[in-house]
Design an enzyme around this catalytic site. Structure first.
Site, PDB file in Angstrom:
ATOM      1  N   LYS A  78       0.833  -1.199   0.000  1.00 13.05           N
ATOM      2  CA  LYS A  78       0.000   0.000   0.000  1.00 13.05           C
ATOM      3  C   LYS A  78       0.869   1.250   0.000  1.00 13.05           C
ATOM      4  O   LYS A  78       1.888   1.314   0.694  1.00 13.05           O
ATOM      5  CB  LYS A  78      -0.909  -0.021   1.236  1.00 13.05           C
ATOM      6  CG  LYS A  78      -1.950   1.072   1.287  1.00 13.05           C
ATOM      7  CD  LYS A  78      -2.861   0.861   2.500  1.00 13.05           C
ATOM      8  CE  LYS A  78      -3.948   1.914   2.593  1.00 13.05           C
ATOM      9  NZ  LYS A  78      -4.868   1.674   3.731  1.00 13.05           N
ATOM     10  N   SER A 153      -9.447   2.307   2.502  1.00 14.71           N
ATOM     11  CA  SER A 153      -8.369   2.984   1.811  1.00 14.71           C
ATOM     12  C   SER A 153      -7.361   2.044   1.144  1.00 14.71           C
ATOM     13  O   SER A 153      -6.480   2.492   0.418  1.00 14.71           O
ATOM     14  CB  SER A 153      -7.626   3.900   2.790  1.00 14.71           C
ATOM     15  OG  SER A 153      -7.026   3.150   3.838  1.00 14.71           O
ATOM     16  N   SER A 177     -10.640  -0.348   6.267  1.00 17.76           N
ATOM     17  CA  SER A 177      -9.806  -0.110   5.088  1.00 17.76           C
ATOM     18  C   SER A 177      -9.152  -1.357   4.519  1.00 17.76           C
ATOM     19  O   SER A 177      -8.694  -1.342   3.372  1.00 17.76           O
ATOM     20  CB  SER A 177      -8.729   0.939   5.403  1.00 17.76           C
ATOM     21  OG  SER A 177      -9.310   2.210   5.506  1.00 17.76           O
TER      22      SER A 177
END
Length: 483
Positions: A78, A153, A177
């Site tokens: 990420k 996210s 997320s």
């Protein structure tokens, strides 16, 4: 053979048997990204040259007899994790050129385990959305329907896995997320127990990367199977060597049961603060039916369950009081004026969000005390049950909605609009008390979109929901590539 959708476990076995090299796996993954990612936009910062070098190093290490958990396996990271030589922006334009000076602790663990990092995956601005788009890298689309969001996210990581861009990824979770993107994209993710995985180096730019203990947020694994989640969690878990790791060592308890029929499960599909869409209810019921069919003890209600309304309000208070902690004084004063206009009888989530944004320290301390009582209630529940099965969010992936003010966005639940952020209460169910939660595929909506559920387990017994996820995968199936 096509390797891109193989599990990390299978790739490790093939590498060990000499059926394929890391260099070959890496080249195949890069070719797929270059072919397909223009439409998905999951990989926002490719790092292919260094990936090729790492793959060749992994092959040489294996030739020397080395055998590490992820040796030679292509993965993604990420964007919010610091990686030396790559920008960390969190989608924030003022920091588009920020380059960290050291790897995040989880990136270091990936590399020590032998993983080959293909690149970074896209995120929403400041990681503060359940969609993934920002001015720097653009919008990540759902591989099942590019008109829809991949979630957030960790939406870039979920979309990458669903597209065959690497076998594993790492993400983070404060408001679902990890779990929401997994649900939207049809993959697996695990939100670890709070404190189980060190998060140093997963910090807004420009840092510094301090070993801070977060109040709600965790970092965790994402994969295409439950067993791969467990494999990656074993790499990620453990205290930060700069703090608790000085004195403590990790020993996770084994799963409570090995057979599906031995589990005691509480199944929830309704929340007092928001409706659950029909497609998601169907997914929950599909899992419940599989459990019942296997002989598991399944209950639909229990007096031990903590009050869901209080849970939603408390979670909202902690989430939004933290989100505005660094707002300018002028913005804070505006919020305080708006909060003062609220009716004392207004107990809506919108009101709870606004009041939380102007919390005093005494307000936070009172909420913290109530959370401690709430967390203890979960301990009592898990003396009677092994896991809770429930939604992650009320709907499958929804169409992109980039209205600049999220408070003006509406979530369509079976044709009725609801406040955008109200959907977070299901994610908060595990986040507030710091419990582990595994997101698993549970079927398809009538439109063919993935539907997932979460399996919430007892604190620091992460192997219990992970084992339950593995058994359910065998019973009802798991990830399938987008069609």
């Amino acid at each position: 053979m096509e390797w891109n959708f193989q599990t990390a476990e299978n790739l490790a076995a093939a590498l060990s048997a000499g059926e394929v090299t890391s260099a070959e796996l890496t080249e195949e993954a890069i070719a797929r990204i270059e072919r397909d990612d223009k439409a998905v936009n999951a990989i926002c910062v490719p790092d292919f040259d260094r990936a090729r070098t790492a793959a060749h190093e992994a092959d040489r290490a294996r030739a020397r007899g080395e055998d590490r958990p992820l040796l030679g396996i292509p993965v993604t990271v990420k964007e919010s994790f610091d990686v030396v030589g790559m920008p960390t922006t969190w989608g924030l334009p003022p920091h588009r050129d920020y380059m960290p000076g050291e790897d995040a602790v989880q990136v270091s663990r990936l590399k020590a385990a032998g993983a080959v990092v293909l690149g970074k995956t896209n995120v929403p601005v400041g990681l503060q959305d359940v969609q993934t788009f920002n001015e720097i890298y653009g919008t990540t689309n759902n591989p099942w329907d590019r008109r829809r969001t991949s979630g957030g996210s960790s939406g870039g990581s979920a979309a990458a896995l669903a597209s065959g861009f690497g076998a594993l990824s790492i993400g983070s979770d404060l408001a679902g997320s990890l779990r929401t993107p997994a649900h939207f994209c049809g993959i697996y993710a695990h939100k670890p127990t709070l404190g189980l995985t060190a998060s140093r180096g997963m910090v807004p730019p420009p840092g510094p990367a301090l070993p801070v203990e977060h109040d709600l947020a965790v970092v965790g694994p994402m994969a295409r199977t439950a067993r791969d989640l467990a494999l990656l969690l074993d790499v990620m878990a453990g205290p930060d060597p700069l703090t608790l790791g000085v004195a403590y060592r990790l020993t996770l308890p084994p799963a409570r049961h090995e057979r599906l029929g031995d589990f005691r499960v509480l199944v929830l599909d309704e929340h007092p603060l928001i409706p659950t869409g029909s497609a998601v209810r169907a997914g929950v019921n599909r899992v419940a039916d599989a459990l019942i069919g296997s002989g598991a003890r399944v209950e639909r209600n229990s007096p031990l369950l903590p009050d869901l309304t209080e849970a939603g309000l408390l979670y909202t208070q902690f989430l939004f009081s933290g989100s505005v902690a660094r707002f300018p004084v002028e913005a804070y004063e505006q919020l305080r004026a708006r909060a003062a206009e609220l009716s004392a009888d207004d107990r809506s989530l919108d009101a709870a969000r606004l009041r939380a944004m102007v919390f005093r320290h005494s307000d936070w301390m009172e909420a913290s005390h109530r959370r401690a009582l709430h967390t203890h209630a979960w301990r009592q529940l898990f003396a009677e049950f092994d896991a809770v099965v429930c939604p992650i969010t009320p709907t499958p992936a929804f169409p992109h909605d980039h209205h600049p003010d999220p408070l003006h966005r509406r979530l369509d639940i079976d044709g009725v609009g609801h406040p955008y952020f109200d959907a977070l209460v299901w994610a908060g169910l595990a986040t507030l008390p710091g419990l582990p939660a595994t997101a698993v595929p549970a079927g398809r909506s009538p439109e063919g979109l993935p539907v997932g559920v979460q399996l919430i387990g007892p604190a620091f017994e992460d192997r219990t929901p992970l084992r339950l996820a593995e058994l359910l995968e065998q019973e009802i199936g798991g990830f399938q590539p987008p069609t």
